[in-house]
Design an enzyme around this catalytic site. Structure first.
Site, PDB file in Angstrom:
ATOM      1  N   LYS A  84       0.831  -1.206   0.000  1.00  0.00           N
ATOM      2  CA  LYS A  84       0.000   0.000   0.000  1.00  0.00           C
ATOM      3  C   LYS A  84       0.865   1.255   0.000  1.00  0.00           C
ATOM      4  CE  LYS A  84      -1.580   2.334   3.339  1.00  0.00           C
ATOM      5  NZ  LYS A  84      -2.130   2.951   4.499  1.00  0.00           N
ATOM      6  N   ASP A 102      -6.345   0.809   0.956  1.00  0.00           N
ATOM      7  CA  ASP A 102      -6.300   0.907   2.411  1.00  0.00           C
ATOM      8  C   ASP A 102      -7.599   0.337   2.968  1.00  0.00           C
ATOM      9  OD1 ASP A 102      -8.251   2.845   1.957  1.00  0.00           O
ATOM     10  OD2 ASP A 102      -7.238   4.391   3.137  1.00  0.00           O
TER      11      ASP A 102
END
Length: 177
Positions: A84, A102
């Site tokens: 991420k 996320d």
């Protein structure tokens, strides 16, 4: 890297003073773990994050000439940097059209059935495949904001949702007509 287990407000407050004192890898090394901790102690996991920043800074200086690498593999090899975070860096700093998944994007993608997946990688791959190319640069920002402010975890604001008519979330509240 600092945003895990922390709010944007908290991270922005901590980094304002941190970056005023040290805004380069060498500056972070000079500050050391204790110095970094003193700036970020209000955010979650600050001890581990301070250690990662020192290690990451050393690696940036030794292997990358003090520059943030532009390759996913090199980014993910840095302490505290996962997929991420690598995607956020690639997208935001280097203009690579990737989607960072996320908690908000994961929830929104599964709840609405836009890009369901059992894990963040599945969701990312589906979103990358389904998102029109012209929207890829900004898609994860829009999804994060929608997940943070409209399609919230505990109390989704379905009556205020602009995609309520497309949403497949079975518990959603019907918009007032």
């Amino acid at each position: 890297m600092l945003s895990a287990q922390a709010t944007d407000v908290g991270v922005n407050k901590a980094t304002k003073t941190l970056f005023a004192e040290a805004d380069t890898p060498q500056g972070m090394l000079d500050l050391g773990e204790a110095g970094i901790r003193s700036h970020i102690r209000t955010i979650g996991l600050f001890n581990a994050k301070a250690a990662n920043i020192v290690s990451l800074s050393r690696i940036l200086l030794e292997k990358h000439g003090g520059e943030v690498p532009r390759e996913r593999e090199a980014l993910e090899a840095l302490p505290g940097v996962g997929r991420k975070t690598a995607n956020v860096i690639l997208n935001t700093a280097f203009g690579v059209p990737v989607i960072a998944v996320d908690t908000h994007v994961f929830r929104l993608s599964n709840r609405t059935r836009i890009a369901p997946g059992k894990n963040v990688l599945e969701v990312e791959q589906r979103l990358m495949r389904l998102t029109p190319k012209e929207y890829l640069m900004h898609a994860h920002h829009w999804l994060i904001l929608h997940g943070r402010y409209v399609c919230q975890a505990r109390k989704p604001r379905c009556p205020d949702c602009v995609i309520a008519d497309l949403c497949e979330y079975p518990k959603r509240l019907r918009p007032k007509e």
